[in-house]
Design an enzyme around this catalytic site. Structure first.
Site, PDB file in Angstrom:
ATOM      1  N   ASP A   1      -5.030   3.946  -5.843  1.00  0.00           N
ATOM      2  CA  ASP A   1      -4.582   3.910  -7.446  1.00  0.00           C
ATOM      3  C   ASP A   1      -4.421   5.227  -7.382  1.00  0.00           C
ATOM      4  O   ASP A   1      -3.580   5.793  -8.328  1.00  0.00           O
ATOM      5  CB  ASP A   1      -5.494   3.681  -8.560  1.00  0.00           C
ATOM      6  CG  ASP A   1      -4.850   2.169  -8.606  1.00  0.00           C
ATOM      7  OD1 ASP A   1      -4.105   1.793  -8.521  1.00  0.00           O
ATOM      8  OD2 ASP A   1      -5.790   1.129  -8.726  1.00  0.00           O
TER       9      ASP A   1
ATOM     10  N   THR B   1      -6.285 -15.040 -22.266  1.00  0.00           N
ATOM     11  CA  THR B   1      -6.395 -13.157 -23.059  1.00  0.00           C
ATOM     12  C   THR B   1      -7.499 -13.679 -24.438  1.00  0.00           C
ATOM     13  O   THR B   1      -7.706 -12.478 -24.080  1.00  0.00           O
ATOM     14  CB  THR B   1      -4.979 -13.215 -23.758  1.00  0.00           C
ATOM     15  OG1 THR B   1      -4.177 -13.106 -22.457  1.00  0.00           O
ATOM     16  CG2 THR B   1      -5.148 -11.062 -24.334  1.00  0.00           C
TER      17      THR B   1
ATOM     18  N   LYS C   1       0.490 -13.951 -32.008  1.00  0.00           N
ATOM     19  CA  LYS C   1      -0.630 -14.535 -32.191  1.00  0.00           C
ATOM     20  C   LYS C   1      -1.854 -13.908 -31.168  1.00  0.00           C
ATOM     21  O   LYS C   1      -2.795 -14.402 -32.049  1.00  0.00           O
ATOM     22  CB  LYS C   1      -0.735 -15.588 -31.801  1.00  0.00           C
ATOM     23  CG  LYS C   1      -1.404 -16.749 -31.345  1.00  0.00           C
ATOM     24  CD  LYS C   1      -0.730 -18.463 -30.707  1.00  0.00           C
ATOM     25  CE  LYS C   1      -1.898 -19.493 -29.823  1.00  0.00           C
ATOM     26  NZ  LYS C   1      -1.212 -20.335 -29.461  1.00  0.00           N
TER      27      LYS C   1
ATOM     28  N   CYS D   1      -0.327  10.813  12.652  1.00  0.00           N
ATOM     29  CA  CYS D   1      -1.617  10.422  12.747  1.00  0.00           C
ATOM     30  C   CYS D   1      -2.014   9.441  13.928  1.00  0.00           C
ATOM     31  O   CYS D   1      -1.311   9.926  15.137  1.00  0.00           O
ATOM     32  CB  CYS D   1      -2.402  10.138  11.520  1.00  0.00           C
ATOM     33  SG  CYS D   1      -4.333  10.564  11.535  1.00  0.00           S
TER      34      CYS D   1
ATOM     35  N   HIS E   1      -0.682  13.768   7.206  1.00  0.00           N
ATOM     36  CA  HIS E   1      -0.605  12.253   6.568  1.00  0.00           C
ATOM     37  C   HIS E   1       0.461  12.954   5.326  1.00  0.00           C
ATOM     38  O   HIS E   1      -0.103  12.710   4.560  1.00  0.00           O
ATOM     39  CB  HIS E   1      -1.011  11.173   5.434  1.00  0.00           C
ATOM     40  CG  HIS E   1      -2.325  10.538   6.581  1.00  0.00           C
ATOM     41  ND1 HIS E   1      -2.046   9.425   6.977  1.00  0.00           N
ATOM     42  CD2 HIS E   1      -3.121  10.801   7.073  1.00  0.00           C
ATOM     43  CE1 HIS E   1      -3.075   9.177   8.020  1.00  0.00           C
ATOM     44  NE2 HIS E   1      -3.795   9.567   8.194  1.00  0.00           N
TER      45      HIS E   1
ATOM     46  N   GLU F   1       2.263  11.084   3.887  1.00  0.00           N
ATOM     47  CA  GLU F   1       2.803  10.480   2.456  1.00  0.00           C
ATOM     48  C   GLU F   1       2.419  10.697   1.222  1.00  0.00           C
ATOM     49  O   GLU F   1       2.266  10.205   0.254  1.00  0.00           O
ATOM     50  CB  GLU F   1       2.918   9.482   3.394  1.00  0.00           C
ATOM     51  CG  GLU F   1       1.479   8.282   3.710  1.00  0.00           C
ATOM     52  CD  GLU F   1       0.507   9.398   4.892  1.00  0.00           C
ATOM     53  OE1 GLU F   1       1.300   9.418   5.873  1.00  0.00           O
ATOM     54  OE2 GLU F   1      -0.458   7.955   5.658  1.00  0.00           O
TER      55      GLU F   1
HETATM   56  N1  GLN Z   1      -7.821   7.042  15.244  1.00  0.00           N
HETATM   57  C1  GLN Z   1      -6.869   8.205  14.680  1.00  0.00           C
HETATM   58  C2  GLN Z   1      -8.352   9.489  14.807  1.00  0.00           C
HETATM   59  O1  GLN Z   1      -8.998   9.467  14.109  1.00  0.00           O
HETATM   60  C3  GLN Z   1      -6.179   8.704  13.806  1.00  0.00           C
HETATM   61  C4  GLN Z   1      -6.826   8.371  12.279  1.00  0.00           C
HETATM   62  C5  GLN Z   1      -5.624   7.928  11.441  1.00  0.00           C
HETATM   63  O2  GLN Z   1      -4.387   7.535  11.485  1.00  0.00           O
HETATM   64  N2  GLN Z   1      -5.759   8.877   9.714  1.00  0.00           N
HETATM   65  O3  GLN Z   1      -8.091  10.681  14.941  1.00  0.00           O
END
Ligand code: GLN
Length: 535
Positions: free
Chosen positions: A73, A193, A225, A382, A508, A510
């Site tokens: 989240d 609810t 209601k 990764c 990452h 993303e």
């Molecule tokens: N398992 C891999 C590492 O530890 C890649 C980790 C991942 O994809 N977040 O380096």
């Protein structure tokens, strides 16, 4: 605004109603009115953080810039509002108890019996207030994980009750519940609810606002209601219907006056409703984008939530390229040399997903080989990047046994190796290389042209890395190491410039792609996938 106000978002009837989306939408709407906000999540489980949880249990683990492994989240909070969350935006019962127990051992409570009330509830309240006190936010939105009635959420409800009592109008509760539609009766049902609100009332909390999640439009009669039976003002009962995109939710909430209701309940002046200009422009573009681009996600978790941020990054990038991104999941465990062409047929681009451990990795290597040799746009993230590197070693450098130390400790060609600082670590929780680190990008590289920037910050979550001893050999053969941490020298980005789009990142990207600030790598990847499709 002088004093911080607190909005508590709780959920009733069933889980998965989208409390995170509602919390994010509230944050977005208050921001649009000029308020300084933050959103935090309190999860009632005992784990210190979700870092050690299987994605099947909990979906993606989202990583904050300061290196906390958190609930997915928090990704919504950042994507909707553009705020940067921190360690303090994510709390679990495990951390609350740990802190209480550490204090007890230090002697902070000397002489006292430590109890759930007041010691655990006080610790919850202290943590709820922490961010507001430190940064003087106008509003702190606190989402409580789980469903009302769960045994484990009881201390959180008691903390909310106390804060509402102490702070008066400065603390309100927004309760998200479900109104099911019974096909046989042809009716929407309000009883669940009513029961959920009764449950809240029984612990001393009167909800101020109800958000009714529903699959079918709720008419005024039902709203009246619910309002009457639950003691809630009629203009404080709004509905959250199914919409074509989660990013439509803030607009839908604004149209029903949710933000205005919040301000009224908190005793704030309600000024004219703001425009949400850039947000609506995004939605408009999203609605108009009907041409499709199809991306394959090669991973091992056949579950929507497991790669949540990657999916959202790809969808956002699709919109900005005036296309609708269609995402197809491809289970890497089922990939073989024989079926790969058929499994990847019709895909305009491939993402090789992050992950841990042995399961499904040979399939990822087969996919990397197929897309490299067939010049299909490929984004390795990764573990995905590590698999691109291994594939290249096996099939171009000729090291047929090349592997990662994570998979094969004895491989003679450890092109992916454990990071030096990880070697003596035995605890699994919170010990990876986590959070944002700087990366310097080589000028004249493909990636440099995408970022248009030499120094970037991206978030990490890994223990293994590219083995720099092989760098020269890779470069000689066409896979370039174009991103590097300036301090440690760790290689963060590889690319094959002779291909259409073949880039792997140890980080990452993303986690940093938001609605109003889509990530340049996803934008460019999708752009290339569209071009690839046209050809
Ligand atoms: N398992 C891999 C590492 O530890 C890649 C980790 C991942 O994809 N977040 O380096």
């Amino acid at each position: 605004m002088t004093e911080t106000k607190y909005i508590f978002v709780t959920g009733g009837v069933v889980s998965s109603l989208g409390k995170g989306i509602i919390s994010s939408s509230i944050g977005k709407l208050l921001q649009a009115r000029g308020y300084n906000i933050t959103i935090q999540k309190f999860d009632p489980y005992i784990n210190i953080d979700p870092g050690t949880l299987n994605p099947y249990e909990h979906g993606e683990c989202y990583v904050t810039a300061d290196g906390m492994e958190t609930d997915l989240d928090l990704g919504h909070y950042e994507r909707f509002t553009g705020i940067q969350t921190t360690k303090s935006n994510s709390m679990t019962t495990g951390r609350i108890y740990k802190s209480v127990i550490d204090k007890e051992r230090r002697g902070d409570y000397l002489g006292k019996t430590i109890q759930v009330v007041p010691h655990v509830t006080d610790e919850i309240k202290r943590n709820i207030k922490l961010l507001g006190q430190k940064f003087h936010y106008d509003f702190v939105i606190t989402e409580i994980g789980g469903t009302i009635g769960d045994i484990e959420s009881a201390p959180y409800l008691e903390a909310i009750r106390q804060m509402k009592w102490e702070l008066g109008k400065r603390a309100i509760n927004i309760h998200l519940t479900y109104i099911p539609y019974l096909q046989a009766a042809g009716e929407l049902k309000t009883k669940p609810t009513q029961h959920s609100v009764k449950e809240l009332q029984s612990v001393g909390i009167q909800p101020d606002i109800l958000v009714l999640r529903t699959d079918k439009h709720i008419g005024d009669d039902i709203r009246k209601k619910v309002a009457a039976f639950c003691n809630v003002d009629l203009d404080c009962v709004v509905q959250s219907e199914n919409l074509p995109s989660i990013y439509e939710v803030p607009v839908n909430m604004q149209n029903q006056g949710l933000d205005a209701a919040i301000l009224r309940k908190c005793g704030e002046e309600v000024k004219p409703t703001p425009e949400l200009g850039p947000w609506k422009a995004f939605l408009e573009r999203q609605r108009k984008a009907t041409q499709e681009v199809t991306i394959g996600l090669v991973g091992k978790y056949d579950l929507q939530d497991a790669y949540k941020s990657i999916r959202e990054g790809l969808l956002q990038a699709g919109t900005y390229n005036d296309h609708k991104t269609i995402i197809k999941f491809i289970n890497s465990e089922n990939l073989t040399e024989k079926n790969i062409a058929e499994k990847l047929a019709g895909l305009d681009g491939i993402v090789i997903c992050p992950g841990f451990g042995q399961r499904g990795i040979e399939g990822k290597i087969i996919a990397a080989h197929y897309t490299r040799t067939n010049n299909i746009p490929t984004f390795g993230i990764c573990l995905g990047m590590q698999m691109m590197v291994i594939e290249f070693a096996r099939n171009v450098l000729g090291y047929t046994d090349a592997n990662s130390r994570e998979i094969d400790e004895k491989t003679t060609h450890n092109v992916i190796d454990i990071m030096e600082e990880q070697k003596n670590i035995t605890n699994m929780g919170g010990t990876m290389r986590l959070g944002a680190y700087e990366c310097a990008i080589k000028q004249n590289s493909r990636t440099f042209n995408i970022y248009n920037q030499e120094f970037i910050q991206e978030r990490h979550r890994h223990r293994y890395e590219f083995n720099n001893e092989y760098e020269k050999e890779y470069e000689k053969n066409g896979m370039m190491c174009v991103g590097r941490n300036p301090e440690s020298g760790l290689i963060e980005i590889v690319e094959i410039p002779s291909l259409k789009w073949y880039i792997g990142t140890q980080f990452h990207p993303e986690y940093q792609s938001t609605v109003l600030k889509p990530h340049p790598l996803f934008l460019d990847f999708i752009k290339t996938a569209i071009e690839n499709k046209k050809k």
